[in-house]
Design a protein around this motif. Structure first.
Motif, PDB file in Angstrom:
ATOM      1  N   UNK A   1     -54.170  18.514  72.306  1.00 34.39           N
ATOM      2  CA  UNK A   1     -53.444  17.565  73.148  1.00 34.39           C
ATOM      3  C   UNK A   1     -53.092  18.120  74.517  1.00 34.39           C
ATOM      4  N   UNK A   2     -53.690  19.272  74.868  1.00 32.12           N
ATOM      5  CA  UNK A   2     -53.424  19.833  76.193  1.00 32.12           C
ATOM      6  C   UNK A   2     -54.728  20.280  76.856  1.00 32.12           C
ATOM      7  N   UNK A   3     -54.643  20.570  78.126  1.00 33.90           N
ATOM      8  CA  UNK A   3     -55.820  20.919  78.927  1.00 33.90           C
ATOM      9  C   UNK A   3     -55.784  22.393  79.313  1.00 33.90           C
ATOM     10  N   UNK A   4     -56.920  23.062  79.114  1.00 32.15           N
ATOM     11  CA  UNK A   4     -57.057  24.457  79.519  1.00 32.15           C
ATOM     12  C   UNK A   4     -58.063  24.567  80.663  1.00 32.15           C
ATOM     13  N   UNK A   5     -57.956  25.647  81.418  1.00 30.14           N
ATOM     14  CA  UNK A   5     -58.937  25.939  82.462  1.00 30.14           C
ATOM     15  C   UNK A   5     -59.527  27.317  82.225  1.00 30.14           C
ATOM     16  N   UNK A   6     -60.813  27.438  82.540  1.00 29.41           N
ATOM     17  CA  UNK A   6     -61.446  28.754  82.562  1.00 29.41           C
ATOM     18  C   UNK A   6     -61.421  29.244  84.002  1.00 29.41           C
ATOM     19  N   UNK A   7     -60.973  30.471  84.182  1.00 26.28           N
ATOM     20  CA  UNK A   7     -60.803  31.030  85.524  1.00 26.28           C
ATOM     21  C   UNK A   7     -61.657  32.289  85.646  1.00 26.28           C
ATOM     22  N   UNK A   8     -62.484  32.320  86.689  1.00 29.05           N
ATOM     23  CA  UNK A   8     -63.279  33.513  86.990  1.00 29.05           C
ATOM     24  C   UNK A   8     -62.449  34.425  87.882  1.00 29.05           C
ATOM     25  N   UNK A   9     -62.215  35.646  87.399  1.00 28.81           N
ATOM     26  CA  UNK A   9     -61.438  36.634  88.151  1.00 28.81           C
ATOM     27  C   UNK A   9     -62.365  37.689  88.725  1.00 28.81           C
ATOM     28  N   UNK A  10     -62.132  38.091  89.962  1.00 27.57           N
ATOM     29  CA  UNK A  10     -62.885  39.175  90.585  1.00 27.57           C
ATOM     30  C   UNK A  10     -61.912  40.091  91.317  1.00 27.57           C
ATOM     31  N   UNK A  11     -62.094  41.382  91.122  1.00 25.00           N
ATOM     32  CA  UNK A  11     -61.229  42.359  91.797  1.00 25.00           C
ATOM     33  C   UNK A  11     -62.083  43.477  92.355  1.00 25.00           C
TER      34      UNK A  11
END
Length: 341
Positions: free
Chosen positions: A132-142
């Motif tokens: 019942x909720x929304x997730x996001x995939x996040x690309x991280x770069x350092x």
């Protein structure tokens, strides 16, 4: 993804084995015009990995720029994959403002050095429902700050106007994938190392670096055959993995190590994501080695192509024989010059 932020733009790939420059102008419809290019190879004098101080790189850039008569100084340059930390994290959906506040806390779990010592960038690459909720995939770069400062100083010292630094793999994807959104793997065979990267829906999903590249191949040929390093390079480039070649039994075990790593990366992604990767693209300065593409395809059991970064680039057909030889090694530089700034 830019780590900082004309009619034509220089894409510069500054590597351990050489410098590649491509100058492109945008002509519309997703196509480009090749204005100029230049290549400077650093040939090792012995069997040790060449150590290039900044002055050698600055001098090499100046020399190549002067000889090439390029039309612009505006530049996009790459940060090598072995200098970067990248990962994908999944988080509950927040506004971009709230994500910007939350991501540094999450990033501490994945970045192996203190965050105050890196330039951190991120992009949302997928939004999905989780119950019942929304997730996001996040690309991280350092990237370590000392490396970004070093790169900026090199290009400024060479008289260039650095518009952006970009991750090497993103430039590769832009040059070689085009609009293809199906899962595929790009194997970038460089002088010092090989990167194996899976892209899905136009985004980098997983990447691994393996410390075997063209230098190790030439070194093995030189030591086993008792020839100079220069002669070993010639054998690698002219005979390579041709059946019956003098170097086949020497080169193939090293390529087998790369293929083993590629199989691990691809199969792990396929199993975890329940998808099928049907295509492998070879890129980098070693990809043109005779017999390599067929050898790779046979061992991987998948369609294997030699990457063509010039498929959306117009150029004088007189250059065809030269670019056919160079195109794999120019993939990163072409992708950088295609970037919108």
């Amino acid at each position: 993804m830019a780590l900082f932020g004309s009619k034509s733009i220089l894409g510069i790939d500054l590597g351990t084995s050489g410098i590649k420059i491509v100058e492109l102008s945008r002509i519309g419809g997703g196509r480009f015009d090749l204005k100029n290019y230049g290549v400077l190879d650093f040939i090792p004098k012995d069997k040790s990995v060449p150590k290039l101080d900044d002055q050698i790189l600055i001098s090499g850039l100046k020399d190549l720029l002067n000889k090439g008569k390029f039309l612009t100084k505006d530049t996009t340059a790459s940060i090598s994959s072995f200098l970067t930390f990248t990962t994908i994290i999944e988080m509950p959906y927040l506004s971009e403002k709230d994500l910007g506040k939350a991501i540094p806390f999450e990033a501490r779990k994945y970045i192996p050095i203190p965050l105050q010592e890196v330039v951190l960038d991120w992009s949302i690459i997928n939004v999905k429902q989780a119950g019942d909720h929304t997730n996001v995939e996040v690309f991280l770069a350092a990237v370590p700050k000392d490396q970004t400062e070093r790169y900026k100083n090199i290009f400024i010292s060479a008289g260039l106007n650095l518009k952006a630094l970009e991750l090497e793999n993103i430039a590769l994807s832009r040059a070689l994938r085009g609009d293809n959104i199906s899962p595929l793997a790009i194997v970038n065979l460089g002088g010092r190392s090989t990167s194996i990267t899976v892209f899905d829906d136009q985004f980098e999903r997983i990447s691994r670096n393996y410390e075997v590249g063209g230098f190790e191949v030439a070194k093995a040929l030189s030591e086993t055959l008792g020839v100079s390093f220069e002669e070993a390079e010639k054998i690698k480039k002219t005979e390579g993995l041709k059946s019956g070649s003098s170097g086949f039994a020497i080169i193939s075990p090293l390529i087998d190590l790369i293929i083993l790593e590629a199989k691990k990366v691809v199969s792990n992604y396929e199993e975890n994501k329940k998808v099928r990767i049907n295509k492998i693209i070879l890129a980098g300065g070693q990809a043109n080695m005779p017999g390599l593409r067929n050898y790779f395809a046979e061992k991987m059991g998948k369609e294997t192509l030699l990457g063509d970064p010039f498929k959306n680039v117009s150029y004088n057909k007189v250059l065809e024989p030269v670019l056919t030889t160079l195109k794999s090694s120019l993939s990163v530089a072409v992708g950088l010059a295609m970037r919108k700034i």
